[in-house]
Design an enzyme around this catalytic site. Sequence first.
Site, PDB file in Angstrom:
ATOM      1  CB  SER A 225      -0.849  -0.022   1.076  1.00  0.00           C
ATOM      2  OG  SER A 225      -1.977   1.013   1.013  1.00  0.00           O
TER       3      SER A 225
ATOM      4  CG  ASP B  67      -2.816   3.604  -1.474  1.00  0.00           C
ATOM      5  OD1 ASP B  67      -3.540   3.634  -2.639  1.00  0.00           O
ATOM      6  OD2 ASP B  67      -3.150   2.866  -0.617  1.00  0.00           O
TER       7      ASP B  67
END
Length: 475
Positions: A99, A240
């Site tokens: 992430s 992200d």
Amino acid sequence: MKFGTSGLRGLVEDLEGQPAALYATAFARMLLGAGKIKAGDAILIGRDFRDSSPKIAAICAGALSRAGLRVVDCGTIPTPALALYGLECGCAALMITGSHIPADRNGIKFYRPDGEIDKADEQAIQAQAAALREAGGVDATAGDADEQAEAEAIRLFLARNKALLPAGALKGLKIGVYQHSTVARDLFVDLLDYYGAQVLPLGRSDVFIPVDTEAVSPGTVALMRDWTREFELHAVVSADGDGDRPLVADETGEPIRGDLLGLVAAEHLDAQVAVTPVTSNSGLEEQGLLRIRRTAVGSPFVIAGMAQAVAEGMGGVIGFEANGGTLTASDFIIDGTRLRALPTRDSMLPVLAILQLAAERRMPLSAVVRSYALPVALSDRLENFPLETSSALMAHLRGAQEGLASFLAPIGEIGRVSDIDGLRVRLKDGRIIHFRPSGNAPEMRCYVEARTESQAEALLSEGLGLIRDFAAKRS
């Protein structure tokens, strides 16, 4: 390796090789044992652009093949696109991604055929992994996929997002896409162009750049401010690393809070109930637009809260987090088209929703933000913060009331205290400060709310200073 707010995370050196194979095998055994899949079924693998992700994906592919499953490679793809394709074909899936955390770390997100795993599943996977470890481990030889499905998964995800807005909804807007190393970078360009915006790709990188959409770094903010000024942009958008958390900056380059993005997405869908963590803005309830339900931080808790709302007979159920990731537990109808429930974080829906709102109102994004009159909420984190220090800090704060009062004395007097996730304190003057260790990395987070930007900035600085002082005294 540990499960955090979304998936398994750890240092690359602790995940590559045996651990990756171990957890992939444990996941397969958990699903097979629960009757959710059977031998020979397809299982999907996606990944982000980290240097370590292809190797970890190949190790997982080998382990899953040896577990009797048919591995389908979905390539470099946003996590919500992988999840949507898994729901469509009834397949379990693994997403290899860390992430927003730095490139020396990585992780695995797990999906059952009916959606993201829950906390009970995490415990079952851990138990299977422990049994495999006790038995001597597993073969960690890398393997190849049996099939390729990246193009089909991307096509399905694009089709979903091309039904969210009317044709030409973003005409007249000039939008920068901060591409960096997010797997969503080209999809953002395609979608914004499809809706009629003038799109300017910016900052594409072949080196992985960790972008945290909840605690946006000063460097990222500086980039966005420079771009909006230089190119006269109405907005900058991004996500992200795995494309499930949105980042939107207004016409000045100022980031927009993720919980406001979620609120706008809820309005766009005409949702009735919103499930969101305790770290989301305290002013959401005062909007009177939705019934708000609060949870601990992390998508598994939001998903559980949404499932509970649906089980209670509620309709129009949505979830969102302070990082902007937006989830849906109900099907929604948009201009006669059914938008199927996607109970995992998604960045596309909130980005498109707020851009359309600005276009409809013919207002700059900064004015749209001000129209909601939410308290000013800021957050930041101390990176590379030892877990034992954060544990000691939280134990100290949760101890005697006198200890918490003494710790916060330089800031203000305690009013109310909440301990849903971390420690959230409303001071007697109405300001809020919240201390919480990250669930994904060795980081200590601080969240604040105040009436003005300057008050919030000062409170955040003071809160981080108190954390640093505590750590210094222990060293």
